[in-house]
Design an enzyme around this catalytic site. Sequence first.
Site, PDB file in Angstrom:
ATOM      1  CB  CYS A 114      -0.944  -0.006   1.187  1.00 62.34           C
ATOM      2  SG  CYS A 114      -1.914  -1.508   1.255  1.00 62.34           S
ATOM      3  CG  HIS A 255      -3.215   3.092   2.475  1.00 66.59           C
ATOM      4  ND1 HIS A 255      -3.715   2.783   1.228  1.00 66.59           N
ATOM      5  CD2 HIS A 255      -3.275   1.936   3.207  1.00 66.59           C
ATOM      6  CE1 HIS A 255      -4.055   1.504   1.208  1.00 66.59           C
ATOM      7  NE2 HIS A 255      -3.802   0.970   2.394  1.00 66.59           N
ATOM      8  CG  ASN A 285      -6.596  -1.263   1.350  1.00 62.98           C
ATOM      9  OD1 ASN A 285      -5.907  -0.820   0.434  1.00 62.98           O
ATOM     10  ND2 ASN A 285      -6.074  -1.752   2.459  1.00 62.98           N
TER      11      ASN A 285
HETATM   12  O1  UT7 Z   1      -3.773  -1.567   3.684  1.00 58.51           O
HETATM   13  C1  UT7 Z   1      -3.090  -2.482   4.416  1.00 58.51           C
HETATM   14  C2  UT7 Z   1      -3.369  -2.589   5.808  1.00 58.51           C
HETATM   15  N1  UT7 Z   1      -4.597  -3.182   6.231  1.00 58.51           N
HETATM   16  C3  UT7 Z   1      -5.311  -2.524   7.135  1.00 58.51           C
HETATM   17  O2  UT7 Z   1      -5.065  -1.401   7.436  1.00 58.51           O
HETATM   18  C4  UT7 Z   1      -6.393  -3.250   7.838  1.00 58.51           C
HETATM   19  C5  UT7 Z   1      -6.272  -2.990   9.306  1.00 58.51           C
HETATM   20  N2  UT7 Z   1      -7.257  -3.691  10.086  1.00 58.51           N
HETATM   21  C6  UT7 Z   1      -8.579  -3.415  10.041  1.00 58.51           C
HETATM   22  O3  UT7 Z   1      -9.039  -2.614   9.270  1.00 58.51           O
HETATM   23  C7  UT7 Z   1      -9.444  -4.089  11.077  1.00 58.51           C
HETATM   24  O4  UT7 Z   1      -8.617  -4.795  11.968  1.00 58.51           O
HETATM   25  C8  UT7 Z   1     -10.512  -5.056  10.488  1.00 58.51           C
HETATM   26  C9  UT7 Z   1     -11.604  -4.262   9.800  1.00 58.51           C
HETATM   27  C10 UT7 Z   1      -9.868  -6.028   9.519  1.00 58.51           C
HETATM   28  C11 UT7 Z   1     -11.161  -5.848  11.616  1.00 58.51           C
HETATM   29  O5  UT7 Z   1     -11.708  -4.957  12.574  1.00 58.51           O
HETATM   30  P1  UT7 Z   1     -11.364  -5.117  14.126  1.00 58.51           P
HETATM   31  O6  UT7 Z   1     -12.142  -4.089  14.826  1.00 58.51           O
HETATM   32  O7  UT7 Z   1      -9.883  -5.105  14.290  1.00 58.51           O
HETATM   33  O8  UT7 Z   1     -11.974  -6.537  14.444  1.00 58.51           O
HETATM   34  P2  UT7 Z   1     -11.246  -7.845  15.022  1.00 58.51           P
HETATM   35  O9  UT7 Z   1     -10.342  -8.446  14.006  1.00 58.51           O
HETATM   36  O10 UT7 Z   1     -10.686  -7.532  16.376  1.00 58.51           O
HETATM   37  O11 UT7 Z   1     -12.474  -8.796  15.196  1.00 58.51           O
HETATM   38  C12 UT7 Z   1     -13.557  -8.496  16.111  1.00 58.51           C
HETATM   39  C13 UT7 Z   1     -14.661  -9.515  15.894  1.00 58.51           C
HETATM   40  C14 UT7 Z   1     -14.168 -10.976  15.875  1.00 58.51           C
HETATM   41  O12 UT7 Z   1     -15.145 -11.764  16.475  1.00 58.51           O
HETATM   42  P3  UT7 Z   1     -15.015 -12.230  18.014  1.00 58.51           P
HETATM   43  O13 UT7 Z   1     -13.718 -12.995  18.077  1.00 58.51           O
HETATM   44  O14 UT7 Z   1     -14.967 -10.964  18.816  1.00 58.51           O
HETATM   45  O15 UT7 Z   1     -16.221 -13.044  18.236  1.00 58.51           O
HETATM   46  C15 UT7 Z   1     -14.116 -11.301  14.401  1.00 58.51           C
HETATM   47  O16 UT7 Z   1     -14.256 -12.682  14.141  1.00 58.51           O
HETATM   48  O17 UT7 Z   1     -15.278  -9.297  14.616  1.00 58.51           O
HETATM   49  C16 UT7 Z   1     -15.289 -10.529  13.881  1.00 58.51           C
HETATM   50  N3  UT7 Z   1     -15.221 -10.215  12.468  1.00 58.51           N
HETATM   51  C17 UT7 Z   1     -16.308  -9.959  11.710  1.00 58.51           C
HETATM   52  N4  UT7 Z   1     -17.612  -9.923  12.011  1.00 58.51           N
HETATM   53  C18 UT7 Z   1     -18.459  -9.623  11.008  1.00 58.51           C
HETATM   54  C19 UT7 Z   1     -14.103 -10.087  11.694  1.00 58.51           C
HETATM   55  N5  UT7 Z   1     -14.451  -9.761  10.431  1.00 58.51           N
HETATM   56  C20 UT7 Z   1     -15.817  -9.687  10.419  1.00 58.51           C
HETATM   57  C21 UT7 Z   1     -16.749  -9.388   9.432  1.00 58.51           C
HETATM   58  N6  UT7 Z   1     -18.060  -9.347   9.763  1.00 58.51           N
HETATM   59  N7  UT7 Z   1     -16.389  -9.086   8.168  1.00 58.51           N
END
Ligand code: UT7
Length: 332
Positions: A114, A255, A285
């Site tokens: 990115c 970004h 993204n």
């Molecule tokens: O450009 C390159 C770099 N990439 C990025 O910048 C991405 C950076 N990361 C993010 O944008 C975020 O971490 C995400 C959007 C990918 C995830 O959001 P988060 O607030 O960090 O969620 P998390 O990974 O801590 O997950 C929280 C919960 C989990 O469930 P439990 O374990 O709490 O029951 C996940 O399984 O959300 C769940 N989850 C979802 N639920 C519904 C993860 N993805 C999804 C989804 N829909 N798509």
Amino acid sequence: MAYAALRSIGAYAPKNILTNEDLSKMVDTTDEWITKRTGIKERHIADKDEHTSDLGVEAGKLAIERSGIAKEDIDMIICATISPDYFNMPSTATIISNKLGLPPVTAFDISAACTGFVYILSIAKAFIESGMKKNVLIIGAEKLSAITDYTDRGTCILFGDGAGAAVISATDNKEEAIIDIHTGADGTYADLLMTPNGGTGSPHDSLEQEAGACFMQMKGNETFKVAVRTLTKDVKEILAKNEIESSSIKHFVPHQANYRIIKAVGDALKMKEEQVVVTVAKYGNTSGASIPMAINDIYENGTLKKGELLLLDAFGGGLTWGSALVPFSPIK
Ligand code: UT7
């Protein structure tokens, strides 16, 4: 000494749109979750026979047209991509160059995920300032849908396809010149964002095993924290080094990975809402294409005017990062 100026911008987003609603039928997710956690509403997805180079060609064509520089005078083309038409060779830049009908000029790809656009901007600047090149076409182009696992809800909701391009040219006028660019990388975070299979780091025994091998994998939550920290630090450093206050930045173009990251960084830098360019809702993204696509948006909606100062800020797989202070300096 010659200086390097940003002469023009162009972008292209494929016509097909994948909405949050569509994704909720493919994986266990909802529009509400995606909107709240990322700010993304939809992303553009290329057709099966539309390659990364085709997206790059459309963006490149616009950037050349808008630059007022004849395509015969372009003397180098660089493409930033993690989703090249072909792995290893030929480079996507050479394919774009051929499709654009450019002269047989220097052409190569770089891989900085990115941060790719900031990296190629810095390479173009260095070549121009050294006197080796005069007009460089830089393109961030990605068909991320080709390397996205649409069974993994943690990544498939984030990524989209698109391309953005710019022409960087030599100038004697320091007022028009790119002020500064910082780039860096830290391989200790290499495992946060990877396409772990398909390369020599993970050789396969059979072709069957290779099928679907090149999907992206991400430790989302850890990446999120590193992203906010890195983006903020990077901008503070480039502003301090150049003795520029964040209030003097007309357009802060981070970004476009996640609205919550953009908001956290903008707030930490005390940026006003109107300074921060946000396009993540409609493109998701698009990795190396995200920054030029965002600049193109403010160019096309008339917000970006000649002479205004852009602050670019990126981070991505590697881990790589980069920031740049760039006045918009079209010839006309
Ligand atoms: O450009 C390159 C770099 N990439 C990025 O910048 C991405 C950076 N990361 C993010 O944008 C975020 O971490 C995400 C959007 C990918 C995830 O959001 P988060 O607030 O960090 O969620 P998390 O990974 O801590 O997950 C929280 C919960 C989990 O469930 P439990 O374990 O709490 O029951 C996940 O399984 O959300 C769940 N989850 C979802 N639920 C519904 C993860 N993805 C999804 C989804 N829909 N798509």
